[in-house]
Scaffold this active site. Structure first.
Site, mmCIF file in Angstrom:
data_model
loop_
_atom_site.group_PDB
_atom_site.id
_atom_site.type_symbol
_atom_site.label_atom_id
_atom_site.label_comp_id
_atom_site.label_asym_id
_atom_site.label_seq_id
_atom_site.Cartn_x
_atom_site.Cartn_y
_atom_site.Cartn_z
ATOM 1 N N ASN A 9 -4.900 -50.722 13.923
ATOM 2 C CA ASN A 9 -5.635 -49.979 12.893
ATOM 3 C C ASN A 9 -4.617 -49.111 12.160
ATOM 4 O O ASN A 9 -4.160 -48.107 12.691
ATOM 5 C CB ASN A 9 -6.717 -49.109 13.557
ATOM 6 C CG ASN A 9 -7.395 -48.200 12.550
ATOM 7 O OD1 ASN A 9 -7.275 -48.386 11.341
ATOM 8 N ND2 ASN A 9 -8.104 -47.198 13.046
ATOM 9 N N LYS A 11 -5.001 -47.385 9.417
ATOM 10 C CA LYS A 11 -5.551 -46.208 8.721
ATOM 11 C C LYS A 11 -5.014 -46.171 7.281
ATOM 12 O O LYS A 11 -4.860 -47.226 6.681
ATOM 13 C CB LYS A 11 -5.239 -44.943 9.520
ATOM 14 C CG LYS A 11 -5.547 -45.163 11.018
ATOM 15 C CD LYS A 11 -5.565 -43.944 11.860
ATOM 16 C CE LYS A 11 -5.935 -44.335 13.289
ATOM 17 N NZ LYS A 11 -6.216 -43.219 14.151
ATOM 18 N N HIS A 95 -15.722 -46.277 12.823
ATOM 19 C CA HIS A 95 -14.632 -45.504 13.429
ATOM 20 C C HIS A 95 -14.967 -44.014 13.354
ATOM 21 O O HIS A 95 -15.576 -43.556 12.386
ATOM 22 C CB HIS A 95 -13.325 -45.804 12.686
ATOM 23 C CG HIS A 95 -12.116 -45.298 13.430
ATOM 24 N ND1 HIS A 95 -11.753 -43.981 13.423
ATOM 25 C CD2 HIS A 95 -11.210 -45.939 14.211
ATOM 26 C CE1 HIS A 95 -10.662 -43.825 14.175
ATOM 27 N NE2 HIS A 95 -10.316 -45.002 14.663
ATOM 28 N N GLU A 144 -13.657 -45.694 21.682
ATOM 29 C CA GLU A 144 -12.556 -44.825 21.238
ATOM 30 C C GLU A 144 -13.003 -43.363 21.355
ATOM 31 O O GLU A 144 -13.597 -42.799 20.440
ATOM 32 C CB GLU A 144 -12.120 -45.190 19.804
ATOM 33 C CG GLU A 144 -13.243 -45.490 18.820
ATOM 34 C CD GLU A 144 -13.182 -44.606 17.587
ATOM 35 O OE1 GLU A 144 -12.116 -44.158 17.215
ATOM 36 O OE2 GLU A 144 -14.261 -44.343 17.011
ATOM 37 N N GLY A 150 -4.997 -40.272 18.421
ATOM 38 C CA GLY A 150 -3.868 -39.613 17.767
ATOM 39 C C GLY A 150 -3.368 -38.369 18.482
ATOM 40 O O GLY A 150 -2.623 -37.576 17.908
ATOM 41 N N SER A 181 -4.545 -43.480 21.599
ATOM 42 C CA SER A 181 -3.200 -43.203 22.116
ATOM 43 C C SER A 181 -2.655 -44.294 23.029
ATOM 44 O O SER A 181 -1.988 -44.008 24.030
ATOM 45 C CB SER A 181 -3.177 -41.843 22.832
ATOM 46 O OG SER A 181 -3.471 -40.809 21.929
ATOM 47 N N GLY A 202 -3.680 -47.423 17.018
ATOM 48 C CA GLY A 202 -3.415 -46.765 15.740
ATOM 49 C C GLY A 202 -1.923 -46.538 15.557
ATOM 50 O O GLY A 202 -1.169 -47.445 15.206
ATOM 51 N N GLY A 203 -1.485 -45.317 15.835
ATOM 52 C CA GLY A 203 -0.101 -44.896 15.575
ATOM 53 C C GLY A 203 0.960 -45.880 16.057
ATOM 54 O O GLY A 203 1.905 -46.191 15.315
#
Ligand code: PGA
Length: 218
Positions: A9, A11, A95, A144, A150, A181, A202-203
């Site tokens: 993802n 973002k 989300h 999530e 994050g 995470s 994500g990150g």
């Protein structure tokens, strides 16, 4: 061996150029058939990404990070599921960042799911806990928990297993992923749990090398 979903993802990160540069790094890889890799990116990057994937035969599927609850019509600024379906097979829906920053209610989220189904887009439906309502027909859920997104503080694999098991017992959901995470170091802790079918990243998905490591370690 169970099938695993590894979903990125992105973002609001990456320009179209950065997105195709990322794909160039990934195209050298082939993934085992039991791992399905889906990259959910901004609409601005999807046309270039689709062209790149088709031209280079990259075994990655594309998704959006959202879908409009409306069909075609006078909805300035919206991208309809029909428009998205030209480029993607999947869409993240519900989300927590959309629910919290854009006031998306369970009702709106359910309408988005309907639109996705109408145009054969598979929703990756996000729930924030056991009590989040899940619309009928959903196959893939991503658990999530907001505290883990994050923050560098993932939930525990045991908690993820507990939620995944509960969801499967109470809904006709086929796959439950964990998101929050996830890194190359902790991914296997989640994917080895019997009821967890993959991860939403994500990150750590933004760097192709880190994401590759996650796919390999899953
Ligand atoms: P994160 O994001 O991996 O950066 O925590 C996960 C998500 O948004 O689902």
């Amino acid at each position: 061996m169970k099938k695993l979903f590894i979903v990125a993802n992105w973002k609001s990160y990456k320009t179209a150029q950065e997105a195709t540069d990322w794909l160039s790094e990934m195209k050298k890889l082939s993934f085992p058939e039991d791992k399905e890799v889906i990259v959910c990116a901004s609409f601005t990057s999807l046309p270039a990404m689709k062209t790149f994937i088709d031209t280079n035969n990259v075994s990655i599927k594309l998704g959006t990070e959202d879908v409009s609850p409306f069909g075609e019509g006078a909805y300035t600024g919206e991208i309809s599921a029909e428009q998205a379906a030209e480029f993607v097979t999947h869409a993240i829906v519900g989300h927590s960042e959309r629910r919290n920053n854009f006031a998306e209610t369970d009702q709106v989220v359910a309408e988005k799911v309907e639109m996705a189904f109408k145009f054969n887009i598979t929703p990756i439906f996000c729930v924030q806990g056991k009590d989040t309502p899940i619309p009928k027909g959903i196959e893939i859920v991503a658990y999530e928990p907001v505290f883990a997104i994050g923050t560098g503080h993932p939930d525990t694999p045991d908690d993820a297993e507990d939620v995944a098991k509960y969801i499967k017992a109470n809904h006709e959901v086929k796959y439950v992923l964990y998101g929050g995470s996830v890194t190359a170091d902790d991914v296997h802790g989640f994917t080895q749990m019997p009821s967890v079918d993959g991860v939403l990243v994500g990150g750590a998905s933004l760097d192709p090398h880190k994401f590759t490591q996650i796919i390999q370690n899953a």
